[in-house]
Write a protein that holds these residues in place. Sequence first.
Motif, PDB file in Angstrom:
ATOM      1  N   ARG A 102       8.853  23.445 -12.594  1.00 41.25           N
ATOM      2  CA  ARG A 102       9.056  24.134 -11.323  1.00 41.25           C
ATOM      3  C   ARG A 102       7.706  24.577 -10.777  1.00 41.25           C
ATOM      4  O   ARG A 102       7.048  25.447 -11.356  1.00 41.25           O
ATOM      5  N   ILE A 103       7.283  23.984  -9.675  1.00 36.92           N
ATOM      6  CA  ILE A 103       6.049  24.402  -9.016  1.00 36.92           C
ATOM      7  C   ILE A 103       6.383  24.735  -7.569  1.00 36.92           C
ATOM      8  O   ILE A 103       6.817  23.866  -6.811  1.00 36.92           O
ATOM      9  N   GLN A 104       6.168  25.978  -7.205  1.00 37.28           N
ATOM     10  CA  GLN A 104       6.439  26.423  -5.840  1.00 37.28           C
ATOM     11  C   GLN A 104       5.130  26.891  -5.205  1.00 37.28           C
ATOM     12  O   GLN A 104       4.523  27.866  -5.660  1.00 37.28           O
ATOM     13  N   PRO A 105       4.668  26.222  -4.163  1.00 30.89           N
ATOM     14  CA  PRO A 105       3.429  26.654  -3.506  1.00 30.89           C
ATOM     15  C   PRO A 105       3.531  28.096  -3.021  1.00 30.89           C
ATOM     16  O   PRO A 105       4.566  28.522  -2.503  1.00 30.89           O
TER      17      PRO A 105
ATOM     18  N   ALA B 173      13.809  26.682  -3.577  1.00 32.05           N
ATOM     19  CA  ALA B 173      12.537  26.399  -2.915  1.00 32.05           C
ATOM     20  C   ALA B 173      11.700  25.374  -3.664  1.00 32.05           C
ATOM     21  O   ALA B 173      10.758  24.815  -3.101  1.00 32.05           O
ATOM     22  N   ALA B 174      12.047  25.138  -4.913  1.00 31.12           N
ATOM     23  CA  ALA B 174      11.275  24.192  -5.731  1.00 31.12           C
ATOM     24  C   ALA B 174      12.220  23.299  -6.523  1.00 31.12           C
ATOM     25  O   ALA B 174      12.285  23.376  -7.752  1.00 31.12           O
ATOM     26  N   PRO B 175      12.984  22.434  -5.858  1.00 31.70           N
ATOM     27  CA  PRO B 175      13.964  21.588  -6.561  1.00 31.70           C
ATOM     28  C   PRO B 175      13.275  20.577  -7.479  1.00 31.70           C
ATOM     29  O   PRO B 175      12.166  20.125  -7.194  1.00 31.70           O
TER      30      PRO B 175
ATOM     31  N   ILE C 162      -5.415  26.151  -7.425  1.00 29.89           N
ATOM     32  CA  ILE C 162      -4.179  26.620  -8.045  1.00 29.89           C
ATOM     33  C   ILE C 162      -4.227  28.122  -8.294  1.00 29.89           C
ATOM     34  O   ILE C 162      -3.234  28.834  -8.047  1.00 29.89           O
ATOM     35  N   ALA C 163      -5.350  28.641  -8.756  1.00 30.44           N
ATOM     36  CA  ALA C 163      -5.460  30.085  -8.975  1.00 30.44           C
ATOM     37  C   ALA C 163      -5.215  30.852  -7.679  1.00 30.44           C
ATOM     38  O   ALA C 163      -4.451  31.828  -7.653  1.00 30.44           O
ATOM     39  N   ALA C 164      -5.834  30.403  -6.588  1.00 33.87           N
ATOM     40  CA  ALA C 164      -5.681  31.094  -5.311  1.00 33.87           C
ATOM     41  C   ALA C 164      -4.258  30.976  -4.781  1.00 33.87           C
ATOM     42  O   ALA C 164      -3.667  31.955  -4.309  1.00 33.87           O
ATOM     43  N   ASP C 165      -3.689  29.779  -4.866  1.00 38.70           N
ATOM     44  CA  ASP C 165      -2.349  29.555  -4.344  1.00 38.70           C
ATOM     45  C   ASP C 165      -1.301  30.363  -5.108  1.00 38.70           C
ATOM     46  O   ASP C 165      -0.345  30.884  -4.515  1.00 38.70           O
ATOM     47  N   GLN C 166      -1.475  30.492  -6.417  1.00 37.08           N
ATOM     48  CA  GLN C 166      -0.472  31.157  -7.253  1.00 37.08           C
ATOM     49  C   GLN C 166      -0.762  32.641  -7.469  1.00 37.08           C
ATOM     50  O   GLN C 166       0.017  33.335  -8.126  1.00 37.08           O
ATOM     51  N   GLY C 167      -1.875  33.128  -6.934  1.00 36.43           N
ATOM     52  CA  GLY C 167      -2.159  34.545  -7.023  1.00 36.43           C
ATOM     53  C   GLY C 167      -2.654  35.017  -8.372  1.00 36.43           C
ATOM     54  O   GLY C 167      -2.406  36.155  -8.772  1.00 36.43           O
ATOM     55  N   PHE C 168      -3.394  34.163  -9.080  1.00 35.79           N
ATOM     56  CA  PHE C 168      -3.985  34.533 -10.360  1.00 35.79           C
ATOM     57  C   PHE C 168      -5.511  34.516 -10.225  1.00 35.79           C
ATOM     58  O   PHE C 168      -6.070  33.777  -9.406  1.00 35.79           O
ATOM     59  N   ALA C 169      -6.167  35.319 -11.044  1.00 38.96           N
ATOM     60  CA  ALA C 169      -7.620  35.434 -10.941  1.00 38.96           C
ATOM     61  C   ALA C 169      -8.343  34.224 -11.517  1.00 38.96           C
ATOM     62  O   ALA C 169      -9.453  33.895 -11.079  1.00 38.96           O
ATOM     63  N   HIS C 170      -7.751  33.570 -12.487  1.00 37.84           N
ATOM     64  CA  HIS C 170      -8.403  32.462 -13.187  1.00 37.84           C
ATOM     65  C   HIS C 170      -7.404  31.333 -13.431  1.00 37.84           C
ATOM     66  O   HIS C 170      -6.195  31.572 -13.536  1.00 37.84           O
TER      67      HIS C 170
ATOM     68  N   ALA D 257      -4.471  15.003  -9.101  1.00 41.53           N
ATOM     69  CA  ALA D 257      -3.655  16.219  -9.088  1.00 41.53           C
ATOM     70  C   ALA D 257      -3.849  17.017  -7.802  1.00 41.53           C
ATOM     71  O   ALA D 257      -2.902  17.623  -7.287  1.00 41.53           O
ATOM     72  N   LEU D 258      -5.059  17.020  -7.252  1.00 39.68           N
ATOM     73  CA  LEU D 258      -5.311  17.723  -6.002  1.00 39.68           C
ATOM     74  C   LEU D 258      -4.485  17.129  -4.855  1.00 39.68           C
ATOM     75  O   LEU D 258      -3.922  17.862  -4.037  1.00 39.68           O
ATOM     76  N   VAL D 259      -4.421  15.816  -4.815  1.00 34.65           N
ATOM     77  CA  VAL D 259      -3.608  15.159  -3.784  1.00 34.65           C
ATOM     78  C   VAL D 259      -2.140  15.497  -3.988  1.00 34.65           C
ATOM     79  O   VAL D 259      -1.419  15.847  -3.040  1.00 34.65           O
ATOM     80  N   GLN D 260      -1.679  15.414  -5.223  1.00 35.94           N
ATOM     81  CA  GLN D 260      -0.283  15.714  -5.517  1.00 35.94           C
ATOM     82  C   GLN D 260       0.066  17.172  -5.173  1.00 35.94           C
ATOM     83  O   GLN D 260       1.145  17.446  -4.639  1.00 35.94           O
ATOM     84  N   TRP D 261      -0.838  18.088  -5.471  1.00 33.07           N
ATOM     85  CA  TRP D 261      -0.592  19.496  -5.162  1.00 33.07           C
ATOM     86  C   TRP D 261      -0.427  19.699  -3.651  1.00 33.07           C
ATOM     87  O   TRP D 261       0.457  20.433  -3.219  1.00 33.07           O
ATOM     88  N   ARG D 262      -1.268  19.035  -2.862  1.00 30.90           N
ATOM     89  CA  ARG D 262      -1.157  19.146  -1.402  1.00 30.90           C
ATOM     90  C   ARG D 262       0.162  18.561  -0.898  1.00 30.90           C
ATOM     91  O   ARG D 262       0.672  18.978   0.137  1.00 30.90           O
ATOM     92  N   ARG D 263       0.706  17.600  -1.633  1.00 27.51           N
ATOM     93  CA  ARG D 263       1.943  16.935  -1.213  1.00 27.51           C
ATOM     94  C   ARG D 263       3.214  17.668  -1.671  1.00 27.51           C
ATOM     95  O   ARG D 263       4.323  17.210  -1.388  1.00 27.51           O
ATOM     96  N   LEU D 264       3.070  18.785  -2.360  1.00 25.90           N
ATOM     97  CA  LEU D 264       4.233  19.481  -2.918  1.00 25.90           C
ATOM     98  C   LEU D 264       5.329  19.756  -1.887  1.00 25.90           C
ATOM     99  O   LEU D 264       6.511  19.482  -2.156  1.00 25.90           O
ATOM    100  N   PRO D 265       5.019  20.270  -0.699  1.00 23.67           N
ATOM    101  CA  PRO D 265       6.104  20.509   0.278  1.00 23.67           C
ATOM    102  C   PRO D 265       6.839  19.231   0.670  1.00 23.67           C
ATOM    103  O   PRO D 265       8.073  19.216   0.785  1.00 23.67           O
TER     104      PRO D 265
END
Length: 358
Positions: free
Chosen positions: A150-153, A261-263, A41-49, A222-230
């Motif tokens: 609202r979660i937008q990859p 983009a994130a309905p 999530i940190a990498a995908d959203q552009g945060f350091a932590h 949650a990891l599976v759900q995050w991958r399924r976001l699109p």
Amino acid sequence: MNVIPHSRPCLGEEEAAAAAEVVRSGWLKGGPRREELERVIAADQGFAHALAVTSCTQAVHLALRARFPEGGARVVLPAYICRSVWDAVKLAGCEPVLVDSCESDLGPELETTMILEPDAVIVAHLAGIRAPVEGFLGRGLFVIEDCAQRIQPGDRPAHPDPNHVRVFSFEATKVITCGEGGMLALNDAELARVARGLRDGDSEGAATQAWLPFTDLQAAIALVQWRRLPELALARRRNMDRLRAVVPENLLHPAMLKDNAAPFRFLLYGMFAGDLMLAGERAGVAVRKPVGHGSLHTIYAPQNWRFFPGAAVLSHTLVSIPCQPSLRADEMDRVVAFAAEQAAAVGEAAQSKAKERT
């Protein structure tokens, strides 16, 4: 007749397999899978932590506790928002300050916020509608961007900002879920260190700790759900397209007419919320207010009602109808039929009133 739920998680065999793998591993509490979720999530959203915690409410609490360890900070939040956000501010020993909600994006009013000169502001993307968080950045405020709905990859901020954090929710009714849980994403290394210490607890320290664990069992799902976001966003968009086809534009919240983009929620607007909820109950379709208790000013500042006209309108006229990816084809057919019937009834009532005036 079975009631079509307003929210229902979209879970499948992949989530079941991930959970079973954790059980077979013998490691249930927070460990490698939690750390993987935080990295992803940190990498995908552009945060350091990123820190996984027990809920989004506690993510807000943790952010404020870490940033204002002595408490007392004045934190602005929009009046039309879930009470749990108010509670998070209070848990951190800070002072919540209500401002009116913008009818167009449901976020806090920028000009009013700046006039109040707060220490922090919570900008929530309620119902999947993006609030203009950029307007609050770079103004010396600690900005908590509430992405519970609202979660937008790949939604990375244009510029890293140590005063900007994001919080996410994995509660059962949210965009993705592992039952419960939340995430705090941030850039400031010292803030992250303090927040992590509060989350994990210090058995030898004298200060009161937060103790907010997140398990590997939750993280695996949650990891599976995050991958399924699109995939989930596409399914919501298809359901929303069907609803837009049968509801006139004047009965939709304006945000429903724009590309998103994130309905998340499908919002009807301009009809009395109570009537629609009763009609849904009769039709076996769960119709809900996005904020069930209404505007927070009715609870905490009823004497100042005139300062919250936008929140009052939203409380009385905004409702959400089912559009989640887990709906079966026959369930979605019933929701579409219900929406069409309600739109037709409103049209007939309007024509009747017009005839009466003439």
